[in-house]
Design a protein around this motif. Structure first.
Motif, PDB file in Angstrom:
ATOM      1  N   ALA A 262       4.774   1.429  11.149  1.00  0.00           N
ATOM      2  CA  ALA A 262       5.409   2.171  10.247  1.00  0.00           C
ATOM      3  C   ALA A 262       6.257   3.483  10.916  1.00  0.00           C
ATOM      4  O   ALA A 262       7.162   4.103  10.253  1.00  0.00           O
ATOM      5  N   THR A 263       5.990   3.965  12.188  1.00  0.00           N
ATOM      6  CA  THR A 263       6.535   4.787  13.029  1.00  0.00           C
ATOM      7  C   THR A 263       7.353   4.240  14.094  1.00  0.00           C
ATOM      8  O   THR A 263       7.690   4.943  15.050  1.00  0.00           O
TER       9      THR A 263
ATOM     10  N   PRO B 280       1.045  -1.283   0.093  1.00  0.00           N
ATOM     11  CA  PRO B 280       0.023   0.131   0.095  1.00  0.00           C
ATOM     12  C   PRO B 280       0.824   1.077  -0.058  1.00  0.00           C
ATOM     13  O   PRO B 280       1.867   1.326   0.551  1.00  0.00           O
ATOM     14  N   SER B 281       0.378   2.398  -0.734  1.00  0.00           N
ATOM     15  CA  SER B 281       1.165   3.518  -0.529  1.00  0.00           C
ATOM     16  C   SER B 281       1.301   4.339   0.669  1.00  0.00           C
ATOM     17  O   SER B 281       2.196   4.949   0.898  1.00  0.00           O
ATOM     18  N   GLU B 282       0.301   4.032   1.385  1.00  0.00           N
ATOM     19  CA  GLU B 282       0.583   4.780   2.879  1.00  0.00           C
ATOM     20  C   GLU B 282       0.313   3.740   3.822  1.00  0.00           C
ATOM     21  O   GLU B 282      -0.497   2.908   3.771  1.00  0.00           O
ATOM     22  N   ARG B 283       1.255   3.859   4.880  1.00  0.00           N
ATOM     23  CA  ARG B 283       0.907   2.933   5.906  1.00  0.00           C
ATOM     24  C   ARG B 283       0.390   3.683   7.145  1.00  0.00           C
ATOM     25  O   ARG B 283       1.038   4.435   7.677  1.00  0.00           O
ATOM     26  N   THR B 284      -0.770   2.938   7.957  1.00  0.00           N
ATOM     27  CA  THR B 284      -1.332   3.396   9.008  1.00  0.00           C
ATOM     28  C   THR B 284      -1.155   2.610  10.054  1.00  0.00           C
ATOM     29  O   THR B 284      -1.522   3.186  11.156  1.00  0.00           O
ATOM     30  N   CYS B 285      -0.462   1.584  10.145  1.00  0.00           N
ATOM     31  CA  CYS B 285      -0.196   0.802  11.248  1.00  0.00           C
ATOM     32  C   CYS B 285       0.821   1.655  12.054  1.00  0.00           C
ATOM     33  O   CYS B 285       1.615   2.423  11.617  1.00  0.00           O
TER      34      CYS B 285
END
Length: 66
Positions: free
Chosen positions: A34-35, A26-31
């Protein structure tokens, strides 16, 4: 080093497979993972040598502020 030991021909199919895998992400990681490194570096920025900063930049560069 591994490519040298096994021969370049052994890795000929790796690039297309890697491209396909990366395209599927996916282009965006929301988990939260990710940070995960955001608060992991507790060393004072001025105590991190420039060479180490440069070497680690691809992995944690966005979190290493001076």
């Amino acid at each position: 080093m591994t490519a040298h030991l096994l021969g370049e021909a052994s890795f000929a199919g790796v690039a297309p497979a890697l491209d396909a895998c990366l395209a599927a992400l996916p282009s965006e990681r929301t988990c939260e993972c990710a940070t995960a490194l955001k608060y992991a570096i507790i060393t004072r920025p001025d105590a991190i040598p420039a060479a180490v900063r440069q070497e680690l930049a691809p992995i944690v560069g966005k979190y290493m502020h001076s």
